[in-house]
Structures are given as C-alpha cells and as structure tokens.
Enzyme design. Structure first.
Site, short mmCIF file in Angstrom:
data_model
loop_
_atom_site.label_atom_id
_atom_site.label_comp_id
_atom_site.label_asym_id
_atom_site.label_seq_id
_atom_site.Cartn_x
_atom_site.Cartn_y
_atom_site.Cartn_z
N ARG A 1 5.59 -13.42 9.00
CA ARG A 1 6.22 -12.14 8.69
C ARG A 1 7.59 -12.08 9.35
O ARG A 1 7.89 -12.84 10.27
CB ARG A 1 5.35 -11.00 9.20
CG ARG A 1 5.10 -11.04 10.70
CD ARG A 1 4.15 -9.96 11.19
NE ARG A 1 4.72 -8.63 11.10
CZ ARG A 1 4.32 -7.70 10.21
NH1 ARG A 1 3.38 -7.95 9.34
NH2 ARG A 1 4.88 -6.52 10.20
N GLU B 1 0.87 -1.17 0.00
CA GLU B 1 0.00 0.00 0.00
C GLU B 1 0.91 1.23 0.00
O GLU B 1 1.84 1.30 0.81
CB GLU B 1 -0.88 -0.01 1.27
CG GLU B 1 -1.86 1.14 1.25
CD GLU B 1 -2.67 1.27 2.53
OE1 GLU B 1 -2.50 0.47 3.45
OE2 GLU B 1 -3.49 2.21 2.58
N LYS C 1 4.72 0.20 9.55
CA LYS C 1 4.70 1.51 8.91
C LYS C 1 4.24 2.60 9.86
O LYS C 1 4.77 3.70 9.84
CB LYS C 1 3.76 1.47 7.71
CG LYS C 1 4.39 0.87 6.48
CD LYS C 1 3.46 1.10 5.31
CE LYS C 1 3.70 0.06 4.25
NZ LYS C 1 2.49 -0.17 3.46
P1 ATP Z 1 3.04 -2.88 8.01
O1 ATP Z 1 2.80 -4.25 8.54
O2 ATP Z 1 4.43 -2.39 8.21
O3 ATP Z 1 2.02 -1.89 8.39
P2 ATP Z 1 1.71 -3.48 5.64
O4 ATP Z 1 1.46 -4.93 5.73
O5 ATP Z 1 0.60 -2.57 5.91
O6 ATP Z 1 2.97 -3.08 6.49
P3 ATP Z 1 1.83 -3.44 2.86
O7 ATP Z 1 2.34 -2.32 2.07
O8 ATP Z 1 0.41 -3.74 2.78
O9 ATP Z 1 2.32 -3.14 4.29
O10 ATP Z 1 2.67 -4.76 2.60
C1 ATP Z 1 2.99 -5.22 1.32
C2 ATP Z 1 3.35 -6.66 1.38
O11 ATP Z 1 4.46 -6.87 2.23
C3 ATP Z 1 2.21 -7.48 1.94
O12 ATP Z 1 2.03 -8.62 1.12
C4 ATP Z 1 2.66 -7.85 3.32
O13 ATP Z 1 2.15 -9.10 3.70
C5 ATP Z 1 4.18 -7.87 3.18
N1 ATP Z 1 4.81 -7.56 4.44
C6 ATP Z 1 4.60 -6.48 5.21
N2 ATP Z 1 5.32 -6.54 6.34
C7 ATP Z 1 6.03 -7.70 6.29
C8 ATP Z 1 6.95 -8.36 7.17
N3 ATP Z 1 7.31 -7.83 8.33
N4 ATP Z 1 7.46 -9.54 6.79
C9 ATP Z 1 7.11 -10.09 5.60
N5 ATP Z 1 6.25 -9.53 4.74
C10 ATP Z 1 5.70 -8.36 5.07
MG MG Z 2 0.44 -5.86 6.83
#
Ligand code: ATP
Ligand code: MG
Length: 613
Positions: free
Chosen positions: A311, A80, A321
């Site tokens: 994750r 996102e 984020k």
């Molecule tokens: P955050 O968890 O930091 O708020 P988010 O999941 O909202 O991040 P996105 O931009 O939606 O962030 O994530 C994009 C992709 O990265 C998604 O498929 C998510 O599952 C993956 N992702 C996010 N954080 C991690 C992590 N810590 N380890 C592995 N994959 C991740």
């Molecule tokens: Mg997420």
C-alpha cells in the site's frame, strides 16, 4: 456518520513496517521515453502516453497470458463507499485501470458495499467523481456488491450442502476464545458437527429473521488447527437487523468481507484481483472458497487470482479512512475536500492534477515491500506536470508601492509577457506599466545584505517585461517601516525593443500596475501534519500519542495580494504559475473574476525539505 461496527468487515490490520523512499524509488527510468505531453486542461486526454513500467504484477500477468490461463485481463477497483478516496486509492486506481488499459482488457468499478452501517450514496457519488476526475472510465462496468447478496446467499447454501459450512451458535467471545493463537491451535465448536439438514434449516431461518443479532453465525468448515488463523473456520455470515443504503430491509444477514470479496470477483470474471499486502494471509481462504464453489459448479474456471502489493504510505499525511473521517467530523479541516486533506477531492481543490497523480504513481512504482514515500515525491510530480501545463502570470503576494517618479502620471505603457516560456505557441499577453507599481516587499532592502541584487538605493534592476530602473530612495512611516520606494526609469530599456538588452542588471523583479492589479485572496496551504509519520512519537505515558497532536497549526494562512487582470478573469480550477512564487489554482468554489481566490498548490522549490534538513 456512524462509527464502523467492530469486526463487521473482518479486514486485517495493516502492517506497519518497512523502509522509506526518498526521490524516485522502485521504478527505473526507461531510456528514451517521450516527454510527457499534456494539455492545459486535464479533462481532455489525460491518460496520455504513460505506460506502466515493468513490475512484478505485470510479470505475473504476462506469465498467465503466456500460459493461456486467461484470455484477457479483467481487474477491478473495489472501494467501500464509507468515505472519500485518498491518495492511497489513487495508487490502486492507476494500477488497476492502467493494467486493464495496457492489456486491452477492462477494469470494473465496483462498490464493495457489504457492510450496512457505514455506507451511503453520497460516498458512492463522491468516489465516482474522483475516479472520473483521475481520468478513468469504467464504461458499462459499474457494479455493487450488494447486488450480489442473493448469489452470495446461494453460494453459502451450496457450501452447507457440501458439508463445507456450518451454523455456529456460540456467543462471539467463545468463538474468539476457541480460535487459538499463533502458537496454539484452535478448538472445534460443539456445533461444528451439526448435520447438513440442521445447518440448512437454521441458515434459512437466520435469513428469515427469526433470530436476534449475534444468535448464530455461518462459518466455513476448514481446519481449526491450521497454522493460518484465517483458515480456522472463518465467519461467513452474521445476523444484523439493520437497513442497508441500497437493499433497505431486504436482508438481516450480511456476508463478511472475507467471504464476499472472492465471490464478487468470481461473479464478474475478474482475472487479477489486486489488493494490498495485509490481505496476503487471506489468500489461502480466497483460493479455498473459490475452489469449493467451482467444485460445486457455481463458478466456472479459470478462477480469479489474488495478487498483493504494498500500500502507499505517504509522509506528512494520514491515509486511513477512519482518521480522515475523524479529521472531518471533529472539524480539524473544513470538509472532505479541504485542500490540506490527502483526499482526491482535497488534492483537486489544492490544484493537484490527474496527470501529476499518474506521474507520481509511475515514479513510486509497484512493489511487494512496504515502505514510506516522502511527500516531496508527490509534490515534485505535481510541479513537473504543472511546469508544462500551467501558464505563467504575475502576482505580488506581499505588496510594496514603487513610484517611478519620471514616468508620466496617467500614462499606460503596454508590455508583453509570454504565457509559457517553454511553449511560444501559447502566445503572449499585454501587461500595463504605469507610474505607480506594486512590487514584493522582499525585493527592496534599504541596507542590502551581501548577495542581495534587487532594489536598494542606487541599484539598477530590470522590471521583468518592462523597464530597467534605478532606485532613488524610499519613504517610511513614523515606525520606520518602508511604505514606498522611489525610482527613475531608462526610457530606451523597455523589454523587447531594439537595444534594450544593452542594459545589464543582476536583479530582475516582477511588478503589477497599481491602477490595474486586482486584489485577490491567497490561501497558502502547508502540510497538515508537522511530523512525517503522524501519531508515532511516544506521548507522556510512553504509548504513541494521538495523530491529532501532530497537526501543523500553521497549515493554512490567508492573505490579500494582487494579481494581474488576466489571472483574475478565469474560470475556477484554472492553474497558473505565479512567477517566482509557485503554482496556484483558482479555487473550485470561491473564486470569482471580481473577487479572485487562489490556492497555493506547490511552491517552485522544495523549501520544506530544506527547512527540515
Ligand atoms: P483505508 O485503508 O483507508 O481504510 P480501505 O482499504 O478500507 O481504506 P477501500 O475502499 O476498501 O478502502 O479500498 C479500495 C481499494 O483501494 C482496495 O483495493 C484497497 O486495497 C486499495 N487501497 C486502500 N488504501 C490504499 C493505499 N494506501 N495504497 C494502495 N491501495 C490502497
Ligand atoms: Mg484497506
């Protein structure tokens, strides 16, 4: 940045469980794997010969292909655009792009931009830059979920027409109250049995902007008594009179993340939709929705398959984020690319390499068990790559003057040093040896402690790549601080000349000519947090304290040092090992050959781990 609207994406909370890994978890080392070949400059072929080791997702894909379920593998990386990418995203990027590459398929770069209030084009650009920097190329497959708003809307009408969705006019609190709990079933909304015609008419009027925010929502009609709360008629659409960074004011109706994501996958023909574990409970809805739309003839089979993996949780940083935005906005760090931040932009500026991240991801593996990875695992991956990639140079970080009293004033003797001890093909460079030199203050001790083998009156040491010298004494200022060390040299001991190895010394010191060394700023970065899991210790009231309380006040120290001329005359982002110190990178923005700035990437050894233990 505006704060993220509550509940706007309906993303599930992360589970905080699990054990912690030290060293190299999950991934068994494969015997006989070729040494990793790297070029000095990562932009060349950085996606080299690392094949992902076996893991459960690979096994699942193998089974799907063997069963003829899919003909080729299509994955996606769906951030996102509401912040910069962090190290956790690297895991997802390496996994998704890596699998596509391994199976000769493709990986889509998709912006999951269905939430109008927090997203921006600046973030889109920063994200693309980071993915490219990591070494991945999406070719023509760059997509935006916001381009699918019309299709998503039509999918919703198709659901309504089949009696699978309805407009609910209860206020949000009441919807929540009727949802039930883990132990109690939910109850039907009084609007659940509206006729298809009424639902369609209302939904069209919602789109037309006839209602204020919150007046109605569109919900899936599944089962209010389901043991899985995600199947209790989840919300698909909300009215929000806000402008979107790409679609402007075209919409006042926005899909929820839960609804949008499966549709995005289906539109693009994704085969394996890989996501983190917190989406596991959403999988039944993912499947329900796509099945319903396939039945309605909107999508053809085979449908995408969701698979969850753990994750990345990394010690001494925060990978969320929301917290990263807070660190940036409240100025606890200098910006999104502050080298202490676990953003990819920050890691890049710190001198971390794409190859290092790939190696790290390979080592931590992919599993279904949530766990914590020690920061030293990341650092060791960077060290291992930099050891091969970075040329050696000399820097004196805490300078003390050394005078070779029997060396003629004004004379320059050129010495040779290899650029890389493991790779003679990278050649040698010349370093000037003169009467006045800089050495490290720590390499001299007037009264040596036991085991100290460097400069002390009467001792002989080799000045690396130069001469063997004998220390003859030192000068001090009024306070007793040593300001200068004196020595004499053995003219026939110059490194590389015949017979020079007759001289046996225990100590070996590095040095720079005072007449030639270039003054440089060194930015010494340390961990941003002093606690491995920031924000988990109890505060005074017993509740977990803020992660901000765990910030390390000494995460950045700047000082003046000297580097050899050859180290200064380089473009930004050049990486070196400064011998005996660690790996450094010429700062991406502030480095100039005449005023060099080097950032500490990682030391030669895991000193932090030692101190902690
Ligand atoms: P955050 O968890 O930091 O708020 P988010 O999941 O909202 O991040 P996105 O931009 O939606 O962030 O994530 C994009 C992709 O990265 C998604 O498929 C998510 O599952 C993956 N992702 C996010 N954080 C991690 C992590 N810590 N380890 C592995 N994959 C991740
Ligand atoms: Mg997420």
């Amino acid at each position: 940045m505006r704060p993220r609207a509550k509940g706007s994406r309906q993303r599930p909370r992360k589970k905080r469980t699990g054990s912690r890994h030290r060293g190299t978890p999950n991934a068994p080392r494969r015997p006989g794997r070729a040494r990793i070949a790297f070029s000095a400059f990562p932009e060349v072929d950085i996606v080299s010969d690392l094949a992902p080791p076996a893991h459960f997702i690979k096994n699942a894909i193998d089974e799907d292909l063997a069963a003829g379920r899919y003909r080729q593998v299509v994955t996606r990386f769906p951030p996102e655009p509401n912040g910069y990418l962090h190290f956790g995203h690297a895991k997802s990027i390496v996994l998704n792009f890596g699998l596509a590459r391994l199976y000769g398929g493709r990986c889509h770069m998709r912006f999951d931009d269905t939430n109008p209030t927090t997203e921006s084009m600046d973030y889109v650009e920063a994200i693309l830059e980071a993915v490219r920097w990591l070494g991945y190329d999406w070719g023509e497959h760059l997509y935006f979920a916001s381009d699918y708003f019309e299709t998503m809307y039509r999918c919703a009408e198709a659901l309504i027409e089949r009696g699978l969705a309805y407009v609910d006019s209860l206020p949000p609190e009441e919807i929540r109250a009727l949802r039930g709990t883990l132990t109690e079933p939910g109850r039907d909304s009084p609007y659940r049995n509206r006729s298809i015609e009424e639902n369609l008419a209302l939904f069209r009027r919602m789109r037309a902007g006839e209602f204020p925010d919150g007046a109605h929502v569109l919900r899936a009609k599944i089962d209010m008594a389901s043991p899985n709360l995600n199947l209790r008629d989840p919300i698909l659409y909300r009215i929000r009179h806000v402008s979107h960074y790409r679609t402007g004011n075209a919409w006042c109706l926005y899909p929820t993340y839960t609804y949008a994501h499966p549709i995005e996958d289906a539109i693009e023909g994704i085969t394996h939709s890989l996501c983190t574990l917190e989406f596991e409970d959403q999988r039944p809805f993912y499947e329900w929705l796509l099945e319903a739309l396939a039945e309605a003839g909107v999508f053809s089979r085979p449908l995408p398959r969701q698979i969850e993996f753990a994750r990345l949780n990394l010690e001494y940083v925060v990978l969320s984020k929301r917290k990263l935005i807070q660190l940036v906005e409240e100025r606890h760090v200098a910006g999104w690319d502050d080298p202490r931040l676990p953003t990819l932009a920050g890691g890049r500026r710190r001198g971390y390499t794409p190859e290092g991240f790939r190696l790290f991801c390979e080592r931590i593996g992919v599993s279904k068990a949530d766990g914590w990875i020690g920061y030293e695992v990341l650092e060791q991956a960077m060290r291992d790559h930099l050891n091969e990639a970075a040329e050696r140079r000399i820097a004196v970080l805490d300078p003390l003057e050394l005078v070779i009293d029997d060396f003629p004033e004004g004379h320059v003797e050129w010495c040779e040093a290899p650029n890389h001890p493991l790779d003679p093909e990278r050649g040698k460079r010349r370093i000037p040896f003169t009467r006045r030199l800089w050495i490290e203050r720590g390499d001299f001790m007037e009264t040596p402690v036991k085991g100290f083998h460097r400069l002390t009156p009467g001792a002989t040491v080799r000045l690396r790549y130069g001469y063997v010298i004998e220390c003859t004494g030192c000068d001090k200022d009024e306070s007793g601080r040593v300001v200068r060390v004196h020595a004499r040299h053995f003219p026939d001991s110059k490194s590389g000349t015949p017979g020079a190895d007759r001289y046996k010394t225990k100590g070996n010191c590095h040095w720079l000519s005072c007449d030639h060394a270039i003054e440089a700023e060194i930015r010494h970065y340390d961990r941003l947090f002093r606690h491995p899991r920031p924000g988990t210790e109890p505060g005074p009231d017993g509740a977990p304290r803020s992660f901000l309380e765990d910030l390390n006040p000494e995460s950045l120290r700047c000082y003046r040092a000297f580097v050899e001329p050859d180290a200064a005359q380089v473009p930004p982002e050049t990486r070196f090992q400064f011998e005996r110190h660690g790996y450094f990178v010429a700062d991406r923005y502030d480095h100039r050959p005449e005023t060099p700035v080097f950032n500490l990437t990682v030391g030669l050894k895991d000193t932090w781990g030692k101190i902690q233990r």
